[in-house]
Scaffold this active site. Structure first.
Site, PDB file in Angstrom:
ATOM      1  N   ASP A  73       0.783   2.679   8.718  1.00  0.00           N
ATOM      2  CA  ASP A  73       0.287   2.091   9.972  1.00  0.00           C
ATOM      3  C   ASP A  73       1.288   2.225  11.119  1.00  0.00           C
ATOM      4  O   ASP A  73       0.928   2.050  12.277  1.00  0.00           O
ATOM      5  CB  ASP A  73      -0.037   0.600   9.773  1.00  0.00           C
ATOM      6  CG  ASP A  73      -1.240   0.409   8.878  1.00  0.00           C
ATOM      7  OD1 ASP A  73      -1.898   1.422   8.540  1.00  0.00           O
ATOM      8  OD2 ASP A  73      -1.534  -0.739   8.504  1.00  0.00           O
ATOM      9  N   GLY A  85       0.807  -1.222   0.000  1.00  0.00           N
ATOM     10  CA  GLY A  85       0.000   0.000   0.000  1.00  0.00           C
ATOM     11  C   GLY A  85       0.837   1.266   0.000  1.00  0.00           C
ATOM     12  O   GLY A  85       1.968   1.274   0.490  1.00  0.00           O
ATOM     13  N   ARG A 111       0.923  -5.925  -4.713  1.00  0.00           N
ATOM     14  CA  ARG A 111       0.943  -6.733  -3.490  1.00  0.00           C
ATOM     15  C   ARG A 111       1.462  -8.163  -3.705  1.00  0.00           C
ATOM     16  O   ARG A 111       1.380  -9.012  -2.822  1.00  0.00           O
ATOM     17  CB  ARG A 111      -0.466  -6.773  -2.878  1.00  0.00           C
ATOM     18  CG  ARG A 111      -0.920  -5.413  -2.375  1.00  0.00           C
ATOM     19  CD  ARG A 111      -2.179  -5.486  -1.538  1.00  0.00           C
ATOM     20  NE  ARG A 111      -2.583  -4.159  -1.093  1.00  0.00           N
ATOM     21  CZ  ARG A 111      -2.140  -3.544  -0.003  1.00  0.00           C
ATOM     22  NH1 ARG A 111      -1.279  -4.148   0.788  1.00  0.00           N
ATOM     23  NH2 ARG A 111      -2.554  -2.322   0.312  1.00  0.00           N
ATOM     24  N   ASP A 156       6.012  -7.520   5.623  1.00  0.00           N
ATOM     25  CA  ASP A 156       6.054  -8.660   4.708  1.00  0.00           C
ATOM     26  C   ASP A 156       7.052  -8.443   3.567  1.00  0.00           C
ATOM     27  O   ASP A 156       7.810  -9.339   3.208  1.00  0.00           O
ATOM     28  CB  ASP A 156       4.666  -8.905   4.093  1.00  0.00           C
ATOM     29  CG  ASP A 156       3.790  -9.747   5.015  1.00  0.00           C
ATOM     30  OD1 ASP A 156       4.295 -10.199   6.065  1.00  0.00           O
ATOM     31  OD2 ASP A 156       2.606  -9.925   4.684  1.00  0.00           O
ATOM     32  N   LYS A 184       8.484   1.148   5.119  1.00  0.00           N
ATOM     33  CA  LYS A 184       7.330   1.915   4.644  1.00  0.00           C
ATOM     34  C   LYS A 184       6.041   1.367   5.233  1.00  0.00           C
ATOM     35  O   LYS A 184       5.810   0.171   5.177  1.00  0.00           O
ATOM     36  CB  LYS A 184       7.245   1.797   3.118  1.00  0.00           C
ATOM     37  CG  LYS A 184       5.995   2.364   2.513  1.00  0.00           C
ATOM     38  CD  LYS A 184       5.277   1.390   1.582  1.00  0.00           C
ATOM     39  CE  LYS A 184       4.639   0.250   2.350  1.00  0.00           C
ATOM     40  NZ  LYS A 184       3.798  -0.622   1.547  1.00  0.00           N
ATOM     41  N   THR A 185       5.236   2.177   5.832  1.00  0.00           N
ATOM     42  CA  THR A 185       3.836   1.880   6.126  1.00  0.00           C
ATOM     43  C   THR A 185       3.221   3.001   6.943  1.00  0.00           C
ATOM     44  O   THR A 185       3.800   3.436   7.944  1.00  0.00           O
ATOM     45  CB  THR A 185       3.617   0.543   6.885  1.00  0.00           C
ATOM     46  OG1 THR A 185       2.293   0.553   7.429  1.00  0.00           O
ATOM     47  CG2 THR A 185       4.581   0.349   8.033  1.00  0.00           C
TER      48      THR A 185
END
Lengths: 569, 569
Positions: free
Chosen positions: A231, A107, A171, A202, A228-229
C-alpha cells in the site's frame, strides 16, 4: 550450489501444528523465469561491501505527542537515528555468534524473502556461525515458539521469489501481558540476541513494544523492524518507501495499460478499475502516473475537499460527457479500494444505519427511513438499489454494515449510468456508456519482486543484521538515497518511536505509527493534478508492459519514490 | 528509421466519421518496454527468405456436408491446400504492383498488428510499389469504404505492439445482398487485387463468402483469411493455432501463478478464477497446464459427462474437504467463462424461465414455480438467492435471461459454501472455507504479443501476401511445424471451405467453420486428466512469472500447441 527444482512448501496449518522444524516438504517445481531469478546477483550498497562503523545522530522525538510516547516507551524513546559510514576497520567482533529470529507479519508484499536472505547473508559474511530462526505463520509463531532454523539450502530457492511462503505470515498481534510473556519465553528458550519484524505500520509498532518490553526486563534480545506494505503507506523521511509497493504497482500498471489498449481498440467501454489500498491511495496515484488514465480518484483529495458521492459521480459524468462530445465513448478510470472510507457522508449514513438496524425492523414500506437524517436519507436514495440492499442485509458478526464488501467500482458504474440517463433525457448528453468493472488486488501481492524491490529488500535485511550486531533495538532498518544506483544507497536505522503518535482508545493512549497518506502538496499528487485534465480529455494512455528482469525498464523505479526524492520532474 | 515516440490513436468513432484517411492524430507516448519491442527483429521462416514456388495438394472437401458446402460455394469449393517450397527462381512477377486491403474483425488478440506488418513487408520485398489499405473499424470499414493507406511510417510504431488500434476492429458482418454490394463497390473503387480478413471462425466464414461472391462476379479481388482468437477455438490440422492464444494464456498464467503463491502464503483462501472462453475451454486448460491449480473445470468434459451443477459443486466440495483433512484450507480453482453454457439442465431451466416470464407475473408466494419442470425446480432451488434474483430480474432487450451476466465464479463460491456448511453440520467436514473471486479477461486481449505470437503473426501476414500475389482466394493463411524453430516453419494456405460444415437456421443451410472444442481424447486434456488428481491434493503450483522478451522463457510456446503437435510429453 546448483539450483534445486524443488522448494519447500510452507503451509501455515501444517507448520503451526508441528512442534519441531518441518522437514517433510511437498514438492513444488519452478518455472524457467523463477529459476532464473534465484541466481540473480544482488548488488549491495558500497558501504556494506567494505568496513564500516555506525554513527549516531541527535536524539529523536516523536511524530506527535512526544511526552506520551516517552511515557509509553521509557527505555527506547528518543534514540538517535543511526547511519553506516565507511571505516578503516570493522567495529564489530567477527567472532561473535548471534542468535537471530525473523518473522513476517501481515499481508504479503513482494520481496519479503529477500529481507530474510539479506539477514542471513549478513550473518554469514560478518558473524560466521550465527543462527537464524524463522518464526512460522507470523507473530503467532513467536508466541507458540514455532520456528525453523534457516540455513543456506533452506533459503536458497526463495531468493528473489515472491510470496511469504518460506515461513508464512499471520495477522496476530502480541498485545496482552500473557502474549508478551510468551514472547519472552521464546526469546529465552532460543537465547535470542535479536529479532527482525518484517511488517507494516501496526507490526512495526508491535516491534517497538517488544523492544521496549525486552529491554525493560533486562533481556538481551533486540528488535529491529523492516518496512513492508504494497500500500506504500509506511514511510517517512528516513524510510523513503515500503517494500512491495514498487512490484505491486508495476503489476497493476501492466494490467491497466493492457486494458487501455483494449479500450482504445474497442472504442466502447469505460473500464472502472478498483485497486488495492484501503487506508491510502498511493497505489492508485502511482498507477495513474505510470499509465495516464482518464480519471483517477484519490481518496485523500476526496476527504480534504469533503466531496460527496454525488460530487465524485458528477466529476466522472462530466468527463464522460465531454469525451463523448469529442467522439470518445470509452475510457479508463482508477478507484482506490478505500474510496468509500474517505467520504464523510457515507460514514455518517453507515453509522446511522448501524444504529437503526440494531434496534428496528426494516419495514417494506420504508417507514424506518424516517429515522435517517436528511442528508443520509438523500444519500441512501441516491445509491443504486443493489447497494441499498447490501447495506441493509450484509452484516459482520458485530451487526455492523460491511463496507469492505461493497464493490465500489460497480456502485460507481451504476451511479454514472443513472446520471447519464438523466442527462440524455435532458438532451445534454448524446453518447453511449458501457461500464466494465475490474478489481486488481491479489495478483499484485505475490509477484516476483522487481529488481528494485529485490535489491531494496536485500539491503534492508543486511542492514537489519548490522543493527542487531551493533546492539541496536527499537529501530527500523532504513535504506536511503534510493534514486541513485544501489551502490550509493545509504544504510542505517531510525527510532521507531520517532514515527509514532498516540491515539486515544477506550480511555487509554495507544501508540501508533501514523499511516503516510497521499499528501496533496507532495510532488506525486501535484504532478498528477497538473496533468489530469489533459489525461481526461486527450488519450495519453501509457502502457508499461510486463515487468522485465533484463534489458529495457528492468532498472526503473516507481514514480512516487522518484518524485518524492526530487529525482524526477 | 528512428523510433518515433508518438503513435497514431485509432478511434473508431473519429475514424468512421472521417471520409478520408485520418492524418490528425492524438499523441500517445510509448513506455520503455513498448519502445524496445518496436525494433525487435522478426525472424522469417527460411522458405520465405529465399526464392519459392507454390505447390498445390489434392482437391479438398469439407468438415461436414460437403455437398451442401459445394452448393454454397460453387466457385471456391474443393480448392487444394497449398504449400510454399524452395525454388530456383521466383515464380511471381516482382514488377507487379498490387492493391491490397486488410481488415481486423471481432475481438482483439495480441499480434494483429504484426499480421499487417507481415503483409506490408511482403509487398515491399516482393511487389515493390504496391499499395496497402487498412479498413477502419472492422468490416464496417469495407462497407463504408473507410480506410487509411498504410505506409512504413504509419505501420512502424505498431510493430510487435498489442491491441488493434492501428485500424481498429468491429463486429459487423457482411451478410445481406446490400452489404455484399457495398463490399463490391469498395473493391472496385479501390481497384483491389486482394483483401486479407483477420478474424475468428465467423469472420473467416465471412471471408470465404466474400471470396465466393467476388469470384462469382468475375471480380479480380481475392480474399485470404488469417486465424485470430485468444480463445484458441479456431484451428485444424493445417492451422495448428490461432494467434493471440499464446500471449493471453501467458498473461493469465502469470496472474494465476501470483494468486497461487498468495494462496499458499496466506493459507486461508480458495481463489475461484473465471477465465475468458465462452464457447470452448482451451484457455482454462492451457492455464491449468501452465500453473497446476487444484481444480480446473473443463466445459467440454462437463457437457460430455452430462454433469449437473450439483455434480460440479460436489466435485469441488470433495476436493476442498479432502484438502482440509490434510491441513490445507486454501486452493486455486479455474473456471471457464462459458461453464453454464455447457450444463444441459441450466439451459433447460433458462428456456423454461424465458417462457414463464414472457407470460406470467412472478408472484411473491412462488406459485409461478409450479410451472417449472421437476428437474428445473430442483436446480432453481439449489441456486444461491442472488443468482435466482438475477435470473428473474435481468433481461436482455428480447426479454431473455442474461446468462452472460451471471458471475459463475461467485455462484460456485456460494454453492460450495452452502454445501460445506451442510457437511459441517453432518460432521463430515471440519475446515474453514473462504472464497475469493476473480475474472481474468480484458487484461489478456491487448498485451504486448509474446515472441511466439509476434513471429507467428508476422509469418501469417507475410504468407497471406504470397497467397494473394499468386492469385489464390478463399484460403486461410497456414503456418505450420510450429514446434520447430521459426526458420523451419512451413507456409501455405488451406481452403476455407475445407474447415466448414453447415448449420440449419431458419430453414436454410448456413455455412459455419466449426469451433474447435477441447477434445477429451486429445493430448492436452489427457495430460491434464492424468495429473489433476495429484494437483488437487498436493500443491504442485507452478508460477510462470511475467512474460519476458529476452532471456529465460522468452522463446517458450504454449503447452496446448506443443502437446497437440506431439512435441511435448
Amino acid at each position: 550450489m546448483s539450483p534445486p527444482t524443488q522448494v519447500p512448501n510452507g503451509d501455515i496449518a501444517a507448520v503451526l501444528s508441528a512442534s519441531a522444524p518441518v522437514t517433510g516438504r511437498l514438492a513444488v517445481v519452478y518455472s524457467e523465469v523463477q529459476r532464473s531469478r534465484i541466481d540473480h546477483a544482488l548488488p549491495l550498497p558500497s558501504v556494506l561491501r567494505n568496513s564500516f562503523k555506525i554513527v549516531d545522530g541527535p536524539a529523536s522525538s516523536a511524530a506527535g505527542n512526544p511526552d506520551e510516547i516517552a511515557k509509553l516507551f521509557p527505555h527506547v524513546f528518543g534514540q538517535p537515528s543511526t547511519l553506516l559510514v565507511p571505516s578503516d576497520s570493522d567495529v564489530f567482533r567477527p567472532d561473535q555468534k548471534l542468535k537471530i529470529g525473523v518473522v513476517l507479519s501481515g499481508g504479503q508484499a513482494p520481496g519479503g524473502h529477500n529481507v530474510i536472505s539479506g539477514i542471513y547473508d549478513y550473518l554469514q559474511d560478518r558473524a560466521k556461525g550465527s543462527t537464524l530462526y524463522g518464526f512460522r505463520g507470523g507473530p503467532a509463531g513467536i508466541m507458540k515458539c514455532k520456528y525453523v532454523e534457516l540455513d543456506a539450502d533452506y533459503i536458497y530457492p526463495y531468493r528473489n521469489q515472491g510470496g511469504f511462503d518460506m515461513i508464512c505470515s499471520g495477522r496476530d498481534k502480541i498485545e496482552t501481558p500473557e502474549q508478551f510473556k510468551q514472547a519472552e519465553e521464546t526469546a529465552l528458550k532460543l537465547d535470542l540476541d535479536g529479532l527482525v519484524v518484517i511488517g507494516g505500520d501496526d507490526s512495526n509498532t508491535n516491534a517497538c513494544l517488544l523492544a521496549e518490553n525486552f529491554r525493560s526486563k533486562n533481556m538481551k534480545t533486540r528488535v529491529i523492524g523492516c518496512p513492508k506494505t504494497i500500500d506504500g503507506d509506511l514511510k517517512c523521511k528516513e524510510v523513503p518507501t515500503s517494500f512491495g509497493f514498487d512490484t505491486a504497482c508495476k503489476i497493476y500498471a501492466e494490467m491497466i495499460g493492457n486494458v487501455m489498449v483494449d479500450a482504445r481498440s474497442t472504442g466502447k467501454y469505460y473500464h472502472f478499475v478498483r485497486l488495492m489500498g484501503r487506508a491510502a491511495s498511493h497505489i492508485t496515484l502511482e498507477c495513474a502516473l505510470q499509465t495516464h488514465p482518464n480519471i483517477s480518484i484519490i481518496g485523500e483529495e476526496v476527504a480534504a475537499k469533503k466531496l460527496t458521492l454525488k460530487n465524485v459521480t458528477d466529476y466522472i459524468v462530466d468527463v464522460v460527457s465531454k469525451r463523448s462530445g469529442l467522439g470518445y465513448n470509452y475510457g479508463v478510470i482508477l478507484i482506490p479500494e478505500g474510496l468509500i472510507d474517505f467520504i464523510p457522508e457515507v460514514q455518517q449514513l453507515i453509522s446511522e444505519l448501524n444504529e437503526i438496524l440494531a434496534q428496528d425492523v426494516v419495514d417494506e414500506g420504508g417507514l424506518w427511513k424516517k429515522k435517517l437524517a436528511n442528508q443520509s436519507l438523500q444519500l441512501f436514495e441516491f445509491l443504486p438499489e443493489a447497494i441499498q440492499e447490501q447495506l441493509l442485509l450484509e452484516r459482520d458478526p458485530h451487526g455492523n454494515v460491511q463496507v469492505a464488501k461493497i464493490e465500489t467500482e460497480k456502485m460507481l458504474i451504476q451511479m454514472v449510468e443513472t446520471e447519464l440517463a438523466k442527462r440524455k433525457q435532458e438532451g445534454t448528453y448524446k453518447g453511449e456508456f458501457k461500464g466494465q468493472s475490474h478489481f486488481f488486488g491479489y495478483e499484485g501481492r505475490c509477484g516476483l519482486p522487481t529488481n528494485f524491490d529485490s535489491s531494496y529488500c536485500y539491503a534492508l535485511g543486511y542492514g537489519a543484521g548490522v543493527l542487531l550486531h551493533s546492539g541496536k533495538t527499537g529501530l527500523i532498518s532504513s535504506v536511503g538515497n534510493l534514486a541513485a544506483p544501489v551502490e550509493e544507497w545509504t544504510v542505517g536505522g531510525t527510532a521507531l518511536t520517532s514515527l509514532m503518535d498516540v491515539e486515544r482508545r477506550h480511555g487509554k493512549f495507544k501508540p501508533v505509527i501514523k499511516k503516510a497518506m497521499v499528501e496533496l502538496d507532495g510532488a506525486p499528487f501535484k504532478k498528477f493534478a497538473s496533468l489530469r485534465d489533459e489525461w481526461a480529455i486527450k488519450n495519453c494512455y501509457f502502457s508499461p508492459g510486463p515487468i522485465q528482469f533484463n534489458g529495457p525498464a528492468s532498472l526503473a523505479v516507481n514514480h512516487t519514490l522518484l518524485l518524492e526524492l526530487g529525482a524526477q520532474a
